[in-house]
Design a protein around this motif. Structure first.
Motif, PDB file in Angstrom:
ATOM      1  N   ILE A   1       0.845  -1.198   0.000  1.00  0.00           N
ATOM      2  CA  ILE A   1       0.000   0.000   0.000  1.00  0.00           C
ATOM      3  C   ILE A   1       0.880   1.247   0.000  1.00  0.00           C
ATOM      4  O   ILE A   1       0.637   2.208  -0.748  1.00  0.00           O
ATOM      5  N   ARG A   2       1.930   1.236   0.833  1.00  0.00           N
ATOM      6  CA  ARG A   2       2.848   2.395   0.888  1.00  0.00           C
ATOM      7  C   ARG A   2       3.628   2.558  -0.412  1.00  0.00           C
ATOM      8  O   ARG A   2       4.066   3.670  -0.747  1.00  0.00           O
ATOM      9  N   ASP A   3       3.792   1.466  -1.162  1.00  0.00           N
ATOM     10  CA  ASP A   3       4.477   1.551  -2.459  1.00  0.00           C
ATOM     11  C   ASP A   3       3.587   2.136  -3.551  1.00  0.00           C
ATOM     12  O   ASP A   3       4.035   2.316  -4.684  1.00  0.00           O
ATOM     13  N   ARG A   4       2.319   2.392  -3.214  1.00  0.00           N
ATOM     14  CA  ARG A   4       1.376   3.029  -4.134  1.00  0.00           C
ATOM     15  C   ARG A   4       1.273   2.257  -5.461  1.00  0.00           C
ATOM     16  O   ARG A   4       1.308   2.830  -6.554  1.00  0.00           O
ATOM     17  N   LEU A   5       1.108   0.943  -5.359  1.00  0.00           N
ATOM     18  CA  LEU A   5       1.049   0.123  -6.570  1.00  0.00           C
ATOM     19  C   LEU A   5      -0.273   0.347  -7.303  1.00  0.00           C
ATOM     20  O   LEU A   5      -1.349   0.336  -6.687  1.00  0.00           O
TER      21      LEU A   5
END
Length: 439
Positions: free
Chosen positions: A189-193
């Motif tokens: 989620i933090r990697d904004r996939l």
């Protein structure tokens, strides 16, 4: 709990009434599937017919509503499918109470008719829709991560009102595994996939690489595929976020034993995490005030209260038993003994009444005991000669508007109107008087 099998549900939305696929059915999905973020759009009413909708009222009872099934040229409101509940919204400000799929069409239940051929404005309940998008995309992510990390296969899932459940094909999932799944999912989620939706031809080689449990035998048209970049590709008909960042966060609440040697993984995502925290903090704050201690001491404080309550309950039970024995002897030695003997006590239970009946014995006297609220509900017991009790027990229950059962000179049960005790007593006295006159 309603569990939906984890299978590709997109295909049935492409079928015509007789199994054949029209050009529209094979070429397009609903507007809600093509653009899950669209909140309103204009379309045309195709048909409107009388219909009924079975619902569950606030009291839990089934209710049947009269209304209409409206079919639109296209719809912004998602029909239930793939484990995702249906949308709510309005058509020209007319509330839509249910959206269901019928072949390649979506039926919108309203309580106001809409004229076919009319151009209408459709609006979706965005709060409900976005919540479903968050939970559904979170399920795809958790399912993929659980499989990748530990080979845990998803067999079904449920998007509930407060929490979501993923059924994993494993007899157990450790706390360490759940924590690792949660950590990995939140990292992604933090990697904004990005998350994208495509429609593939059934003969496209890429279909073989897509996760799923096979297509229905009567599938026709393209296959809808939801892909989380570098994580997962899955056949799905539901609405999803376009980027994992829209999930905000995933929290795995724990696991439960599932059916058939499986494990249920419970989770919430996005706004539900914030709401869960708000509820939890509210509960924590209330407990702090009641228990007069900090949150870290709540468990121990409750354990102490439980132990105290058990001790008090035990002492109270012993006292109640002693009182029952004393009461039985007092009744037996009373100069009024004989015929019909009655006793009511607000505090008491079935055991209290049975101890009295055991101490006294049946003999030729009818013993009528009641416990509970004098003007409300409670318990009753009738003891005495077996033949008399067998005849009178059901009649006493009827007078008290209750239910009961018995054998061997004893009949007992629940009463909803102890206020009618006097009527029951009169019934018993009339019976005894009649028997005495006959003798």
């Amino acid at each position: 709990m309603r569990i939906v099998p984890f299978r590709p549900p997109s295909a049935p939305w492409r079928y015509g009434a007789h199994g054949s696929a029209s050009r529209e059915e094979t070429a397009m999905a609903f507007r809600c599937q093509r653009d899950s973020y669209a909140r309103e759009f204009t379309t045309t009413v195709v048909s409107c017919r009388p219909a009924e909708l079975q619902t569950e009222g606030s009291n839990g009872k089934k209710e049947v509503l009269s209304g209409f099934q409206v079919v639109l040229e296209d719809t912004l409101l998602f029909p239930e499918g793939g484990g995702q509940p249906d949308d709510r919204g309005t058509i020209n400000d007319v509330s839509v109470l249910r959206v269901t799929r019928r072949g390649a069409q979506a039926d919108h239940f309203t309580q106001t008719p809409l004229t076919p051929g009319t151009e209408v404005q459709v609006r979706v309940d965005w709060g409900r829709r976005f919540d479903h998008m968050q939970q559904h995309s979170a399920q795809h992510l958790i399912t993929a991560v659980a499989d990748h990390l530990f080979g845990l296969k998803t067999t079904s899932w449920e998007l509930g009102r407060l929490r979501c459940v993923i059924e994993l094909d494993s007899p157990s999932v450790t706390a360490e595994q759940a924590a690792a799944i949660e950590q990995s999912a939140n990292e992604k989620i933090r990697d904004r996939l990005p998350v994208n939706v495509r429609e593939l031809s059934p003969d496209d080689p890429e279909v073989e690489q897509v996760r799923g449990r096979g297509l229905p035998d009567d599938h026709a048209g393209p296959i809808r595929v939801v892909t989380i970049q570098s994580v997962d590709s899955n056949m799905c008909c539901g609405t999803h976020v376009s980027n994992l960042s829209d999930l905000q966060v995933i929290k795995i609440l724990g696991t439960e034993k599932g059916k058939k040697n499986k494990t249920n993984l419970i989770f919430v995502a996005g706004s539900r995490v914030l709401k869960w925290m708000e509820r939890s903090y509210g509960t924590e704050k209330a407990l702090t005030a009641l228990l007069k201690c900090g949150a870290e001491e709540h468990v121990e404080a409750v354990k102490k209260l439980q132990n105290s309550a058990k001790l008090l309950q035990k002492n109270n039970l012993n006292l109640l038993r002693d009182l029952a024995v004393h009461t039985a002897h007092r009744l037996r030695d009373s100069p009024d003994w004989g015929g019909v003997v009655t006793l009511h006590r607000k505090e008491g239970d079935s055991e209290f009444m049975n101890i009295i009946a055991n101490q006294i014995g049946s003999e030729e006297t009818l013993l009528f005991l009641t416990v509970g609220d004098e003007k409300g509900a409670g318990l009753f017991l009738l003891a005495g000669p077996a033949e008399a009790v067998e005849t009178l027990g059901p009649r006493v229950a009827e007078v008290l508007e209750g239910k009961g059962a018995g054998k061997k000179g004893r009949f007992q049960g629940k009463a909803t109107k102890l206020s009618r005790r006097a009527e029951a007593q009169a019934l018993l006295q009339d019976y005894v008087g009649t028997q005495s006159a006959e003798e």
